[in-house]
Design a protein around this motif. Structure first.
Motif, PDB file in Angstrom:
ATOM      1  N   UNK A 261       0.857  -1.192   0.000  1.00 19.36           N
ATOM      2  CA  UNK A 261       0.000   0.000   0.000  1.00 19.36           C
ATOM      3  C   UNK A 261       0.892   1.242   0.000  1.00 19.36           C
ATOM      4  N   UNK A 262       0.531   2.266  -0.786  1.00 21.35           N
ATOM      5  CA  UNK A 262       1.384   3.462  -0.868  1.00 21.35           C
ATOM      6  C   UNK A 262       1.673   4.118   0.480  1.00 21.35           C
ATOM      7  N   UNK A 263       0.752   4.026   1.424  1.00 25.47           N
ATOM      8  CA  UNK A 263       0.981   4.658   2.728  1.00 25.47           C
ATOM      9  C   UNK A 263       1.862   3.812   3.639  1.00 25.47           C
ATOM     10  N   UNK A 264       2.149   2.571   3.262  1.00 29.46           N
ATOM     11  CA  UNK A 264       2.974   1.715   4.108  1.00 29.46           C
ATOM     12  C   UNK A 264       4.370   2.307   4.294  1.00 29.46           C
ATOM     13  N   UNK A 265       4.948   2.839   3.228  1.00 27.59           N
ATOM     14  CA  UNK A 265       6.284   3.435   3.332  1.00 27.59           C
ATOM     15  C   UNK A 265       6.265   4.661   4.246  1.00 27.59           C
ATOM     16  N   UNK A 266       5.189   5.437   4.172  1.00 30.72           N
ATOM     17  CA  UNK A 266       5.050   6.608   5.057  1.00 30.72           C
ATOM     18  C   UNK A 266       4.973   6.146   6.499  1.00 30.72           C
ATOM     19  N   UNK A 267       4.157   5.119   6.760  1.00 33.15           N
ATOM     20  CA  UNK A 267       3.996   4.610   8.120  1.00 33.15           C
ATOM     21  C   UNK A 267       5.288   4.002   8.649  1.00 33.15           C
ATOM     22  N   UNK A 268       6.057   3.339   7.774  1.00 32.42           N
ATOM     23  CA  UNK A 268       7.349   2.785   8.193  1.00 32.42           C
ATOM     24  C   UNK A 268       8.283   3.915   8.632  1.00 32.42           C
ATOM     25  N   UNK A 269       8.273   5.003   7.879  1.00 35.96           N
ATOM     26  CA  UNK A 269       9.116   6.153   8.225  1.00 35.96           C
ATOM     27  C   UNK A 269       8.667   6.768   9.558  1.00 35.96           C
ATOM     28  N   UNK A 270       7.350   6.827   9.756  1.00 33.70           N
ATOM     29  CA  UNK A 270       6.819   7.369  11.015  1.00 33.70           C
ATOM     30  C   UNK A 270       7.208   6.477  12.188  1.00 33.70           C
ATOM     31  N   UNK A 271       7.186   5.154  11.988  1.00 34.08           N
ATOM     32  CA  UNK A 271       7.584   4.263  13.077  1.00 34.08           C
ATOM     33  C   UNK A 271       9.026   4.527  13.499  1.00 34.08           C
ATOM     34  N   UNK A 272       9.922   4.701  12.545  1.00 39.11           N
ATOM     35  CA  UNK A 272      11.308   5.030  12.897  1.00 39.11           C
ATOM     36  C   UNK A 272      11.386   6.396  13.572  1.00 39.11           C
ATOM     37  N   UNK A 273      10.604   7.324  13.080  1.00 35.76           N
ATOM     38  CA  UNK A 273      10.559   8.665  13.664  1.00 35.76           C
ATOM     39  C   UNK A 273      10.105   8.610  15.122  1.00 35.76           C
ATOM     40  N   UNK A 274       9.151   7.737  15.429  1.00 37.74           N
ATOM     41  CA  UNK A 274       8.685   7.621  16.817  1.00 37.74           C
ATOM     42  C   UNK A 274       9.773   7.068  17.735  1.00 37.74           C
ATOM     43  N   UNK A 275      10.696   6.270  17.196  1.00 38.71           N
ATOM     44  CA  UNK A 275      11.856   5.872  17.999  1.00 38.71           C
ATOM     45  C   UNK A 275      12.716   7.087  18.306  1.00 38.71           C
TER      46      UNK A 275
ATOM     47  N   UNK B 244       7.031  17.459   7.053  1.00 37.53           N
ATOM     48  CA  UNK B 244       6.817  16.269   6.217  1.00 37.53           C
ATOM     49  C   UNK B 244       5.426  15.670   6.446  1.00 37.53           C
ATOM     50  N   UNK B 245       5.011  15.618   7.694  1.00 36.58           N
ATOM     51  CA  UNK B 245       3.686  15.062   8.007  1.00 36.58           C
ATOM     52  C   UNK B 245       2.594  15.986   7.466  1.00 36.58           C
ATOM     53  N   UNK B 246       2.795  17.290   7.586  1.00 32.50           N
ATOM     54  CA  UNK B 246       1.815  18.233   7.035  1.00 32.50           C
ATOM     55  C   UNK B 246       1.678  18.060   5.526  1.00 32.50           C
ATOM     56  N   UNK B 247       2.781  17.779   4.846  1.00 27.49           N
ATOM     57  CA  UNK B 247       2.725  17.548   3.392  1.00 27.49           C
ATOM     58  C   UNK B 247       1.930  16.286   3.075  1.00 27.49           C
ATOM     59  N   UNK B 248       2.069  15.250   3.899  1.00 21.28           N
ATOM     60  CA  UNK B 248       1.288  14.027   3.709  1.00 21.28           C
ATOM     61  C   UNK B 248      -0.201  14.299   3.911  1.00 21.28           C
TER      62      UNK B 248
ATOM     63  N   UNK C  81      -3.433  14.020  13.562  1.00 30.52           N
ATOM     64  CA  UNK C  81      -4.190  14.592  12.436  1.00 30.52           C
ATOM     65  C   UNK C  81      -4.006  13.732  11.182  1.00 30.52           C
ATOM     66  N   UNK C  82      -2.759  13.340  10.912  1.00 30.07           N
ATOM     67  CA  UNK C  82      -2.467  12.496   9.754  1.00 30.07           C
ATOM     68  C   UNK C  82      -3.247  11.181   9.835  1.00 30.07           C
ATOM     69  N   UNK C  83      -3.293  10.574  11.015  1.00 40.09           N
ATOM     70  CA  UNK C  83      -3.982   9.287  11.154  1.00 40.09           C
ATOM     71  C   UNK C  83      -5.487   9.430  10.953  1.00 40.09           C
ATOM     72  N   UNK C  84      -6.048  10.570  11.317  1.00 42.63           N
ATOM     73  CA  UNK C  84      -7.466  10.808  11.046  1.00 42.63           C
ATOM     74  C   UNK C  84      -7.709  10.889   9.537  1.00 42.63           C
ATOM     75  N   UNK C  85      -6.877  11.666   8.860  1.00 46.15           N
ATOM     76  CA  UNK C  85      -7.018  11.814   7.405  1.00 46.15           C
ATOM     77  C   UNK C  85      -6.730  10.483   6.708  1.00 46.15           C
ATOM     78  N   UNK C  86      -5.754   9.737   7.227  1.00 47.58           N
ATOM     79  CA  UNK C  86      -5.451   8.423   6.667  1.00 47.58           C
ATOM     80  C   UNK C  86      -6.637   7.471   6.835  1.00 47.58           C
TER      81      UNK C  86
END
Length: 196
Positions: free
Chosen positions: A64-78, A103-107, A169-174
């Motif tokens: 899924x196209x958002x999977x790469x975004x979510x993977x990046x967010x997971x690393x960011x949360x670390x 970056x999140x605002x752009x998403x 906010x991103x997760x709501x829009x997602x």
């Protein structure tokens, strides 16, 4: 240069008395504001892992196209956890800035381009992946509240609070994106209980 991390032992018994070590070596109770803050960020990260797993099952496709975004967010949360785990000057090199917020605002902007404006509240429901995005959103909001509580008592990097706010906010829009860009959203019905 990528730094490798090596964990030789998971069982340390160091927390058996209800305390844990921060990144600077100081010991704190496991229910302290700081430990609760980065622990809730970790919980939100685990929710994102379940969301990523559900992306394939909800649509019958992988990648899924958002999977790469979510993977990046997971690393960011670390990175967020590291920022919170090392207080004071020792953690200065770990401090986040506002670049991830941008970056999140752009998403968010990119996803909103395909969604009609809301004229009702959205219930946390719909597809499996959308419902899981809502679960992750609410845990992210709780993480934000825990960090705000910590900030009232100790110094906290303001970029962390802004990032957690934008991530929810991103997760709501997602979630709306995963509900056919809002077309399959389940909307709040005022007074629905009284109609039963």
């Amino acid at each position: 240069m990528t730094r490798t991390l090596r964990i030789d032992s998971v069982v340390t018994r160091g927390g058996d008395a209800g305390q844990t070590s921060l990144g600077d070596g100081t010991r704190q109770p496991k229910d302290s504001l700081r430990v609760e803050a980065y622990g809730t960020v970790d919980e939100a990260n685990a929710c994102l892992g379940v969301l990523r797993a559900s992306l394939g099952t909800s649509s019958g496709q992988h990648g899924h196209p958002q999977d790469a975004v979510l993977a990046r967010i997971q690393s960011l949360l670390f990175d967020v956890g590291a920022d919170l785990c090392v207080p004071g000057p020792m953690g200065a090199t770990l401090r986040l800035d506002d670049r991830p917020v941008a970056l999140i605002e752009a998403q968010i902007t990119a996803l909103l381009e395909h969604q009609s404006p809301l004229d009702s509240f959205v219930l946390p429901a719909g597809s499996l992946a959308a419902a899981q995005a809502h679960v992750a959103r609410t845990v992210m909001r709780r993480a934000e509240r825990r960090v705000v509580s910590l900030a009232a008592a100790e110094d906290v990097n303001g970029a962390v609070i802004r990032l957690l706010n934008r991530l929810s906010d991103y997760l709501f829009v997602l979630a709306r994106h995963l509900n056919d860009n809002g077309r399959a959203d389940v909307l709040w019905q005022r007074g629905a209980a009284s109609d039963a």
